[in-house]
Design a protein around this motif. Structure first.
Motif, PDB file in Angstrom:
ATOM      1  N   ALA A 154       0.767  -1.257  -0.188  1.00 50.77           N
ATOM      2  CA  ALA A 154       0.605  -0.005  -0.062  1.00 50.77           C
ATOM      3  C   ALA A 154       1.216   1.334   0.200  1.00 50.77           C
ATOM      4  O   ALA A 154       2.221   1.203   0.212  1.00 50.77           O
ATOM      5  N   ALA A 155       0.626   2.273  -0.225  1.00 54.92           N
ATOM      6  CA  ALA A 155       0.904   3.904  -0.113  1.00 54.92           C
ATOM      7  C   ALA A 155       0.180   3.852   0.574  1.00 54.92           C
ATOM      8  O   ALA A 155      -1.038   3.891   1.669  1.00 54.92           O
ATOM      9  N   VAL A 156       1.191   5.369   1.636  1.00 57.50           N
ATOM     10  CA  VAL A 156       0.728   5.948   2.857  1.00 57.50           C
ATOM     11  C   VAL A 156      -0.621   6.214   3.169  1.00 57.50           C
ATOM     12  O   VAL A 156      -0.879   6.987   2.582  1.00 57.50           O
ATOM     13  N   ASN A 275       0.671  14.495  -0.390  1.00 59.31           N
ATOM     14  CA  ASN A 275       1.993  14.085   0.019  1.00 59.31           C
ATOM     15  C   ASN A 275       3.315  13.679  -0.514  1.00 59.31           C
ATOM     16  O   ASN A 275       2.552  13.155  -1.813  1.00 59.31           O
ATOM     17  N   PHE A 276       4.111  14.088  -0.592  1.00 57.94           N
ATOM     18  CA  PHE A 276       5.461  12.518  -2.046  1.00 57.94           C
ATOM     19  C   PHE A 276       5.021  11.080  -0.574  1.00 57.94           C
ATOM     20  O   PHE A 276       4.668  11.403   0.577  1.00 57.94           O
ATOM     21  N   THR A 277       4.839  10.432  -1.786  1.00 56.25           N
ATOM     22  CA  THR A 277       4.691   8.645  -1.281  1.00 56.25           C
ATOM     23  C   THR A 277       5.636   8.328  -1.774  1.00 56.25           C
ATOM     24  O   THR A 277       5.367   8.292  -2.915  1.00 56.25           O
ATOM     25  N   GLN A 278       5.671   6.575  -1.147  1.00 57.22           N
ATOM     26  CA  GLN A 278       6.030   5.646  -1.699  1.00 57.22           C
ATOM     27  C   GLN A 278       5.763   4.210  -0.670  1.00 57.22           C
ATOM     28  O   GLN A 278       4.809   4.485   0.194  1.00 57.22           O
ATOM     29  N   THR A 306       8.115  16.077   4.313  1.00 57.30           N
ATOM     30  CA  THR A 306       7.398  15.533   2.614  1.00 57.30           C
ATOM     31  C   THR A 306       5.747  15.433   2.346  1.00 57.30           C
ATOM     32  O   THR A 306       5.158  14.845   1.887  1.00 57.30           O
ATOM     33  N   ARG A 307       5.476  16.896   3.788  1.00 58.75           N
ATOM     34  CA  ARG A 307       4.241  17.209   3.275  1.00 58.75           C
ATOM     35  C   ARG A 307       4.310  18.170   2.024  1.00 58.75           C
ATOM     36  O   ARG A 307       5.027  18.352   1.915  1.00 58.75           O
ATOM     37  N   ALA A 308       3.227  18.213   1.201  1.00 55.26           N
ATOM     38  CA  ALA A 308       2.805  19.271   0.201  1.00 55.26           C
ATOM     39  C   ALA A 308       3.235  20.619   0.604  1.00 55.26           C
ATOM     40  O   ALA A 308       2.668  20.932   1.916  1.00 55.26           O
TER      41      ALA A 308
END
Length: 401
Positions: A154-156, A275-278, A306-308
């Motif tokens: 899943a992603a965050v 937000n950045f996500t992995q 890594t917030r928007a």
């Protein structure tokens, strides 16, 4: 073997957990075989991991941040995993399938607690071309750092499992001092991600150099995340409030090294789409599957900045005391400051973190190779809760063959 003490204290707010304090011992048996003779060589690797809870009293164990939980929400006494990996090699190309611990720009397995994350995956690595390494593969089930159970991906913030994560890319040594990277990743029903990286090192003398490190990530929604299917949307701020992934993140860092001294200065910028996500399985039902690492200089002990729309400046000083005649002793101090943050609760928020690290490895005597380490992190933020964190560990490896 690693003995690991973890203490995380949230200094404000009333929501649990307010404090986590646990101590555990891990045993790792890592056997890597050679290859059979012939045009195609075959082999098998074995990875056995076992964690033992040493201290986790009432109120100290909360969830599965550190150790797995029993049905009564107390920490388990011990837990273990066994991973087998088959491999085949022809010329300079290797195929591996089984329990892997990836370390790539588009995905870094986390080893920040007792046991590392492991993944059931297939990966092919080829170095047939001089100065060029090509990598591709697929990741399917995951086993989190605080669990013995496999889950999907899943992603965050995503609460629905994805069945697969496909990736490919390569590292190219352009010149003696310049390296270029490109990677592509696709997490089914969540996102596609591209990574571009450049690393240039200029040596001024035998013990003095300047390294420039440039990184850029382009992440877009895919599949069910694009269509708005509930459960595949991510948590946190998104431009239209719909949980759709849309992010551009870039960073630049300069690292100046002279003898035992290393000074780093850098800047990172996150776009306003989301937000950045992995990969991070923390929102799935098995909470022990959570935790992730990112290929970003701002991925620190507590926060990753890594917030928007976040704009982050960071600086680090590290010193290797071998330059003073004390080999094995290293220390570092890093400060990271982010602002202009957008969250669901407001705009122009700020946060900062300071991390200190001290490590020493014995160089001689009966305990030669035993390593001691202490890491302290302090984080203040307007976007979440303030935290203080300490990690103390002792590492010791024994060669059995």
């Amino acid at each position: 073997m690693r003995s690991f003490y973890f203490n995380n204290d949230s200094r404000d707010g009333t929501a649990a957990p307010s404090k986590i304090e646990e101590w555990a011992q891990v045993f790792t048996l890592d056997y890597k075989s050679g290859y059979t003779d012939g045009l195609v060589g075959f082999g098998i690797d074995t990875l056995w991991l076992m964690g033992v809870t040493l201290d986790s009293g009432k109120g100290q164990h909360v969830g599965r941040t550190m150790n797995p939980s029993k049905s009564d929400n107390h920490a388990v006494d011990e837990w273990s995993r066994l991973g087998l990996t088959g491999k085949a090699k022809i010329s300079k190309t290797e195929l591996r399938y089984g329990a892997l611990i990836p370390n790539l720009p588009i995905f870094v397995a986390n080893d920040g607690r007792v046991l590392p994350q492991t993944f059931q995956a297939g990966q092919i690595t080829s170095s047939e071309f001089k100065y060029l390494t090509l990598i591709g593969g697929r990741i399917e089930p995951a086993t989190g750092r605080g669990s013995t159970d496999q889950t999907g991906l899943a992603a965050v913030g995503g609460t629905r499992e994805s069945n697969q994560f496909d990736f490919n890319g390569g590292d190219w040594k352009v010149t003696k001092g310049l390296a270029a990277q490109y990677y592509y990743a696709h997490l089914e029903n969540y996102y596609t991600q591209q990574f571009f990286g450049l690393i240039h090192t200029r040596a001024f003398s035998d013990n003095q150099s300047l390294k420039t490190d440039l990184r850029y990530f382009k992440t877009d929604s895919s599949g069910e995340n694009s269509s708005g299917t509930s459960g595949y949307r991510i948590s946190g701020f998104t431009e239209n409030g719909d949980g759709e992934i849309d992010n551009r993140t870039w960073s630049a860092a300069l690292i100046y090294t002279m003898g035992g001294h290393a000074v780093t200065a850098g800047y990172q910028s996150v776009s306003d789409g989301s937000n950045f996500t992995q990969l991070n399985q923390g929102s799935l039902a098995d909470k022990g599957a959570g935790g992730s690492s990112l290929y970003l200089n701002t991925d620190r002990m507590i926060k990753n900045f890594t917030r928007a729309v976040e704009r982050t400046a960071f600086g680090q000083y590290a010193y290797d005391f071998a330059d003073m005649g004390v080999p094995g002793l290293k220390a570092s101090l890093i400060y990271v400051s982010g602002d202009n943050i957008k969250t669901k609760s407001g705009d122009n928020q700020k946060e900062w973190e300071r991390d200190t690290s001290l490590e020493y490895v014995l160089q001689s005597g009966a305990l030669k190779g035993v390593g001691f380490g202490w890491r302290n992190g302090k984080s203040n933020t307007e976007a979440a809760r303030d935290q203080d964190q300490n990690r103390v560990f002792v590492n010791y490896s024994i060669s059995l063959l």
